[in-house]
Structure formats: C-alpha cells, structure tokens
Motif scaffolding. Sequence first.
Motif, PDB file in Angstrom:
ATOM      1  N   GLN A 282     -57.214  10.799  62.600  1.00 11.08           N
ATOM      2  CA  GLN A 282     -57.472  10.631  61.174  1.00 11.08           C
ATOM      3  C   GLN A 282     -57.039  11.889  60.434  1.00 11.08           C
ATOM      4  OE1 GLN A 282     -58.552   7.864  59.949  1.00 11.08           O
ATOM      5  NE2 GLN A 282     -59.277   8.285  57.886  1.00 11.08           N
ATOM      6  N   VAL A 283     -56.087  11.738  59.551  1.00 12.49           N
ATOM      7  CA  VAL A 283     -55.588  12.871  58.780  1.00 12.49           C
ATOM      8  C   VAL A 283     -56.525  13.130  57.608  1.00 12.49           C
ATOM      9  CG1 VAL A 283     -53.690  13.741  57.395  1.00 12.49           C
ATOM     10  CG2 VAL A 283     -53.219  12.362  59.442  1.00 12.49           C
ATOM     11  N   GLN A 284     -56.863  14.389  57.425  1.00 14.45           N
ATOM     12  CA  GLN A 284     -57.691  14.787  56.281  1.00 14.45           C
ATOM     13  C   GLN A 284     -56.891  15.711  55.382  1.00 14.45           C
ATOM     14  OE1 GLN A 284     -61.094  16.434  58.338  1.00 14.45           O
ATOM     15  NE2 GLN A 284     -62.167  14.479  58.277  1.00 14.45           N
ATOM     16  N   LEU A 285     -57.069  15.534  54.082  1.00 14.23           N
ATOM     17  CA  LEU A 285     -56.324  16.297  53.083  1.00 14.23           C
ATOM     18  C   LEU A 285     -57.296  16.931  52.104  1.00 14.23           C
ATOM     19  CD1 LEU A 285     -53.684  13.534  52.266  1.00 14.23           C
ATOM     20  CD2 LEU A 285     -53.452  15.372  53.927  1.00 14.23           C
TER      21      LEU A 285
ATOM     22  N   THR B 299     -52.055  23.324  46.333  1.00 11.83           N
ATOM     23  CA  THR B 299     -51.890  23.301  47.780  1.00 11.83           C
ATOM     24  C   THR B 299     -52.631  22.111  48.376  1.00 11.83           C
ATOM     25  OG1 THR B 299     -51.686  25.699  47.899  1.00 11.83           O
ATOM     26  CG2 THR B 299     -52.270  24.563  49.926  1.00 11.83           C
ATOM     27  N   CYS B 300     -51.979  21.459  49.305  1.00 10.84           N
ATOM     28  CA  CYS B 300     -52.574  20.350  50.050  1.00 10.84           C
ATOM     29  C   CYS B 300     -52.695  20.799  51.499  1.00 10.84           C
ATOM     30  CB  CYS B 300     -51.699  19.112  49.939  1.00 10.84           C
ATOM     31  SG  CYS B 300     -52.268  17.684  50.880  1.00 10.84           S
ATOM     32  N   ALA B 301     -53.906  21.036  51.941  1.00 11.80           N
ATOM     33  CA  ALA B 301     -54.155  21.444  53.322  1.00 11.80           C
ATOM     34  C   ALA B 301     -54.419  20.208  54.169  1.00 11.80           C
ATOM     35  CB  ALA B 301     -55.339  22.392  53.379  1.00 11.80           C
ATOM     36  N   THR B 302     -53.703  20.097  55.275  1.00 12.40           N
ATOM     37  CA  THR B 302     -53.857  18.923  56.135  1.00 12.40           C
ATOM     38  C   THR B 302     -54.503  19.308  57.459  1.00 12.40           C
ATOM     39  OG1 THR B 302     -51.765  19.077  57.332  1.00 12.40           O
ATOM     40  CG2 THR B 302     -51.695  18.086  55.138  1.00 12.40           C
ATOM     41  N   SER B 303     -55.203  18.360  58.044  1.00 11.47           N
ATOM     42  CA  SER B 303     -55.800  18.558  59.363  1.00 11.47           C
ATOM     43  C   SER B 303     -55.990  17.202  60.022  1.00 11.47           C
ATOM     44  CB  SER B 303     -57.149  19.278  59.258  1.00 11.47           C
ATOM     45  OG  SER B 303     -58.065  18.516  58.493  1.00 11.47           O
ATOM     46  N   GLY B 304     -56.162  17.231  61.331  1.00 11.98           N
ATOM     47  CA  GLY B 304     -56.478  16.002  62.052  1.00 11.98           C
ATOM     48  C   GLY B 304     -55.294  15.173  62.461  1.00 11.98           C
ATOM     49  N   GLY B 305     -54.097  15.653  62.247  1.00 14.21           N
ATOM     50  CA  GLY B 305     -52.920  14.889  62.637  1.00 14.21           C
ATOM     51  C   GLY B 305     -51.772  15.814  62.952  1.00 14.21           C
TER      52      GLY B 305
END
Length: 122
Positions: free
Chosen positions: A1-4, A21-27
């Motif tokens: 699951q991608v989180q933004l 800024t868009c910080a992404t995590s989980g993918g």
Amino acid sequence: QVQLVESGGGVVQPGASLNLTCATSGGSFEGLAVGWFRQVQGKEREFVAAIAWSGTTVFSDPVKGRFAISRDAVANTVTLQMNSLKPNDTASYQCAARNRLLSIYAINYAFWGQGTQVTVSS
C-alpha cells in the motif's frame, strides 16, 4: 500500500515561488508515476502535472512554463516547483500515484495524499 504525504503549502504573494513535496512510502518508488492535482472548493479537481517512472513529464496548459516537477529516488519524493504564482493558482494541491505510466486523469490514480493548501494573495 503506497502512502503519500504532501508538504510545502502556504500563503504567498502573486509572483512568488513555492515548492510542494510529495513523500512516498510503502511501495517501490522506482515503479511509480506521480501526479499533482488541485481543487478549489466547489469546483472539479484539476490536473496540474505528472512525472512517470522514466522521468517523462506532462503539464496542464495553465501551469506550463511556470511549474516544474522532479523526482528524487534517494528520498522517494516528488517535488512540484511552482513559480510566478497567480491568485488563480490558489487551491488544495494533492499528489497521487499509480504504476509506471503517467496520466492526466485522476481516475487512473490509485493512491492519494491528503492535500496541502496553497493560497496566492496580495
């Protein structure tokens, strides 16, 4: 699951610059295309810019030549650089992600951030 998670919004005067800024995590960041959309209350969501996993970019006509988009594979972030801001750029800005290919259509994005407010006013 991608989180933004978006950051960088604020209140600025016309003509100023602002970076979102868009910080992404989980993918897997390398496999993501990230788009920026904006919405004014009571109006439809509007495409702003997007960057594909390959680095290919696309911009809407209202922001072309004023905005830039880039991605940082180390920090797993995408930055929307906004220059020469105008009052009609005022909106809530959201980033969204999908696999690989960019799209200008919100319906094609599976993952969304909560948004950050940008207000351009003198």
